[in-house]
Design a protein around this motif. Structure first.
Motif, PDB file in Angstrom:
ATOM      1  N   GLY A 211       6.318  19.041 -12.096  1.00 63.45           N
ATOM      2  CA  GLY A 211       7.683  19.512 -12.350  1.00 63.45           C
ATOM      3  C   GLY A 211       8.502  19.736 -11.089  1.00 63.45           C
ATOM      4  N   ILE A 212       8.142  19.042 -10.033  1.00 62.51           N
ATOM      5  CA  ILE A 212       8.891  19.157  -8.775  1.00 62.51           C
ATOM      6  C   ILE A 212       9.888  17.993  -8.691  1.00 62.51           C
ATOM      7  N   PRO A 213      11.157  18.282  -8.382  1.00 58.26           N
ATOM      8  CA  PRO A 213      12.119  17.179  -8.258  1.00 58.26           C
ATOM      9  C   PRO A 213      11.662  16.147  -7.222  1.00 58.26           C
ATOM     10  N   LEU A 214      11.889  14.882  -7.521  1.00 57.94           N
ATOM     11  CA  LEU A 214      11.423  13.810  -6.631  1.00 57.94           C
ATOM     12  C   LEU A 214      11.932  13.977  -5.208  1.00 57.94           C
ATOM     13  N   ALA A 215      13.204  14.300  -5.082  1.00 56.66           N
ATOM     14  CA  ALA A 215      13.804  14.391  -3.744  1.00 56.66           C
ATOM     15  C   ALA A 215      13.113  15.476  -2.923  1.00 56.66           C
ATOM     16  N   GLU A 216      12.777  16.577  -3.608  1.00 59.31           N
ATOM     17  CA  GLU A 216      12.081  17.672  -2.931  1.00 59.31           C
ATOM     18  C   GLU A 216      10.678  17.241  -2.497  1.00 59.31           C
ATOM     19  N   TYR A 217       9.945  16.624  -3.429  1.00 59.08           N
ATOM     20  CA  TYR A 217       8.583  16.187  -3.126  1.00 59.08           C
ATOM     21  C   TYR A 217       8.595  15.152  -1.994  1.00 59.08           C
ATOM     22  N   ALA A 218       9.663  14.344  -1.976  1.00 54.47           N
ATOM     23  CA  ALA A 218       9.762  13.274  -0.978  1.00 54.47           C
ATOM     24  C   ALA A 218       9.887  13.819   0.445  1.00 54.47           C
ATOM     25  N   THR A 219      10.385  15.034   0.598  1.00 57.92           N
ATOM     26  CA  THR A 219      10.559  15.563   1.952  1.00 57.92           C
ATOM     27  C   THR A 219       9.229  15.693   2.686  1.00 57.92           C
TER      28      THR A 219
ATOM     29  N   ALA B 133       0.838  -1.200   0.000  1.00 60.50           N
ATOM     30  CA  ALA B 133       0.000   0.000   0.000  1.00 60.50           C
ATOM     31  C   ALA B 133       0.875   1.253   0.000  1.00 60.50           C
ATOM     32  N   ALA B 134       1.925   1.227   0.805  1.00 56.86           N
ATOM     33  CA  ALA B 134       2.859   2.357   0.821  1.00 56.86           C
ATOM     34  C   ALA B 134       3.607   2.441  -0.495  1.00 56.86           C
ATOM     35  N   GLY B 135       3.936   1.280  -1.067  1.00 58.33           N
ATOM     36  CA  GLY B 135       4.611   1.254  -2.359  1.00 58.33           C
ATOM     37  C   GLY B 135       3.781   1.961  -3.409  1.00 58.33           C
TER      38      GLY B 135
ATOM     39  N   LEU C 199       7.117   8.109  -0.579  1.00 61.07           N
ATOM     40  CA  LEU C 199       8.055   8.332  -1.688  1.00 61.07           C
ATOM     41  C   LEU C 199       9.487   8.335  -1.159  1.00 61.07           C
ATOM     42  N   GLN C 200       9.655   8.936   0.000  1.00 64.33           N
ATOM     43  CA  GLN C 200      10.974   8.940   0.645  1.00 64.33           C
ATOM     44  C   GLN C 200      11.499   7.515   0.818  1.00 64.33           C
ATOM     45  N   ALA C 201      10.643   6.645   1.328  1.00 59.60           N
ATOM     46  CA  ALA C 201      11.047   5.247   1.547  1.00 59.60           C
ATOM     47  C   ALA C 201      11.279   4.534   0.215  1.00 59.60           C
ATOM     48  N   THR C 202      10.481   4.874  -0.762  1.00 58.97           N
ATOM     49  CA  THR C 202      10.664   4.304  -2.101  1.00 58.97           C
ATOM     50  C   THR C 202      12.047   4.633  -2.636  1.00 58.97           C
TER      51      THR C 202
END
Lengths: 423, 423
Positions: free
Chosen positions: B398-406, B382-384, B411-414
């Motif tokens: 258009g947001i960088p993944l690392a930024e969105y992950a914060t 489910a988290a995946g 997504l961070q765990a992904t």
């Protein structure tokens, strides 16, 4: 424990052989690129394919196929190791399902970046496949019975030009060939149901000639009408042939696909002439595709009665030893003695290859087809046919062609024309 | 004069280009290896294929494929000249017949000893094909309507492990994914109707869960049940899915064949998910087979609503630019604006490829499938799934993944798990 499905591959890989072999087994059974929670030990024991045997072969410096990725740990330039690998797939993963078998034993394997080459060499299938797929309906015995030819190859030809003749022109050609005594004629694979030669009109025109000749001589030419089309149309074409008294239908097997052949076989009352055009995709590259011994098993199970094998000294790229192996494969029983298919020897054949073909296979269970070899004979198609029959008489009696030709003028003319061409 | 069938090839040959091109045109229309009486000027004018264009490319010392025969007149070592060659086949040779089209534009060409390489690059078909073959029945719009997803990719997964799960275990997995909000789930191509997971039992178990979830949430998961089998069984499986309220069926297109897909499409009430396993046979060698832009046209005409295209940074051998080109090909209309197919992006996808996929294609008309990428997420499937949806949100904004992950822990765990794997 049920018998597994066994597949033998030739592989080439920049990775250790054991790793590459396990990758094949995993990818095509319970594994994926990363461990997932559901792949328990119990499930693996039940569903994971097993690497049964690895036979290392030579290593090379240049990969057979592009796109492989060597191990990241490698310091120097990669070596590409070849091997024969035998994998056993649990039968219960698939059941007796030919299309899904294909997705399993071939499928994604050609895409693996861990391999720089993979070719399926052979397969061994459990009995359950024979129960679901009865195989050839007519085979060699049924074809011989319908054609009225025993104890020698059936001699045949292809309508040439391949396309462009009207139905009447095609029928005229069949009359010429029939009067000369031909056993078998086939449409070219390019000629199916086209505006140039609508299928019903061609069948009507050709069968009128064939039936007339049969009434007169007692010999009915087997004409393989090319029914290749959508399934619905194939079945309609089949019925047209049956209604007109025809005795054979032809399909381009790769164009229609395995599942269509299975369905067509179930509803077909005639021998199915399996044309393998497109085979080069599977056969030409030594490290990509499927070898003929494996491939012909699938098409025989699906119902092909005749299967093309190319011919010696053919006009294509294939070496002679490969053709001989293909002939032998078609003639080797799988599940019952009569589930063999009649090998169709063709491509650039003119009779000169008859002695060698006979010497290397020891069989007359062949459909021996010459196109240009008959039609371009300097004395016309009838003489071309007689020259071809004479070549086979010589081959079967062990008499050198040149010697037999001294008393057989059509063979003499055949050799004069085509012997030079091919030397 | 009717529009011809146009085929563009990449070829490689040790012969002069004009000779090799004429060999292709002759072999696949009215010619054979030798002049025959029936190939009159009138017939040639009507039926012979025409070489429309030759664009010479580089020459190389080593042939792409084995088995080619250089001209006998050659004194030194042969050069292998590459070129793009466009051939026009008269429509009236073939008519609108997809299987015989395949026998014509591919067929024996791969066998020619005059060539050391041949790959079909693209085709252009006359309108008559659109009249006989209506193409995708649901396509992108129909799929979106049934799945209830607009303005973003459909997010999906594959049941993993590929084989070995019981119907109940499969249904349990679907429940987990459904509760997390997944749009689409598919059987693996290895899983059809097997003793491990009989088709009717799997459909019953899975659809019970999907229908329950739909009643509760209003969202019905699209599950692509793998009906790949003999045609008769495929139609039975189809009826089972329809009766249970399912909304998609999947076929391994190469395993069933073009003619089976045509027939199945005629009798199918659901979107057809076309799995391309076996594609490596056509696509992996640069000088053998068929390029995807040509290939997908045939399968779309035959009726595929979804077509696999691999994915960026995939686990297979295919480079990214090829994947991008395939996506664009599926989304380019042939005869009408809505005869496009939905590209299925899969293989080693985990979300990290979303920004690049979106940037290079500019489309959200995708079925974006992650198998291990969802199922092996450290916090569970489910988290995946949530991590994957978040990756697409970031990509589309258009947001960088690392930024969105914060601000998005899944997504961070992904990224923590799969980003490392793939770097």
């Amino acid at each position: 424990m049920k018998d597994p499905i066994v597949a033998k591959y030739l592989i080439e890989t920049p990775h250790p052989l054991e790793f590459a072999a396990e990758m094949i087994a995993g990818e095509q059974s319970s594994g994926t690129f990363i461990a997932v929670p559901g792949e328990t030990e119990e499930l693996k024991a039940r569903a994971r394919a097993r690497v049964a045997h690895i036979r290392p072969l030579e290593a090379v410096d240049t990969p057979g196929l592009p796109g492989s990725r060597p191990p990241k740990s490698l310091s120097g330039p990669p070596q590409y190791q070849r091997a024969e690998v035998t994998v056993e797939f649990p039968f219960d993963n698939i059941g007796p399902n030919l299309p899904t078998l294909l997705a399993t034993i071939c499928g994604n394997l050609y895409e693996l970046a861990e391999l720089s080459g993979i070719k399926l060499l052979d397969i061994k299938l459990p009995q359950a496949f024979a129960q679901r797929y009865p195989g050839p309906q007519f085979g060699i015995a049924g074809t011989r019975r319908l054609a009225g030819v025993q104890a020698r190859p059936l001699i045949g030809t292809i309508v040439k030009p391949s396309v462009g003749l009207t139905p009447t022109q095609t029928a005229d050609l069949v009359r010429t060939l029939g009067e000369a005594g031909i056993d078998f004629v086939k449409d070219d694979e390019l000629q199916a149901d086209s505006p140039h030669s609508p299928f019903p009109a061609r069948v009507a025109a050709v069968m009128r000639v064939i039936n007339e000749l049969a009434d007169r001589t007692g010999k009915k030419i087997m004409f393989a009408f090319n029914v290749t089309d959508d399934l619905e149309a194939m079945l309609r074409h089949h019925d047209t042939v049956v209604a007109a008294g025809g005795t054979c239908v032809m399909v381009s097997i790769h164009s229609i696909g395995l599942a269509t052949l299975v369905e067509f076989r179930r509803r077909c009352q005639l021998p199915i002439h399996g044309h393998r055009n497109g085979w080069g995709l599977y056969g030409r590259h030594p490290l990509l595709g499927v070898e003929y011994p494996a491939w012909q098993k699938l098409w025989r199970l699906a119902g092909a009665d005749h299967l093309h094998v190319n011919g010696l000294q053919n006009k294509f790229w294939e070496p002679d030893e490969s053709v001989i192996r293909s002939i032998k494969a078609c003639l080797t029983p799988m599940f019952r003695p009569d589930d063999t298919a009649m090998p169709v020897v063709s491509s650039g054949q003119w009779g000169g290859q008859a002695p060698e073909t006979y010497r290397l296979t020891g069989t007359t269970d062949l459909l021996y087809i010459a196109g240009g070899g008959i039609m371009a004979h300097p004395q016309g198609p009838a003489a071309g046919l007689r020259g071809l029959v004479q070549a086979w008489e010589a081959a079967m009696q062990g008499i050198p062609l040149a010697e037999y030709a001294t008393t057989h003028p059509e063979l003499q003319a055949t050799i004069a024309k085509f012997g030079k061409l091919r030397s």
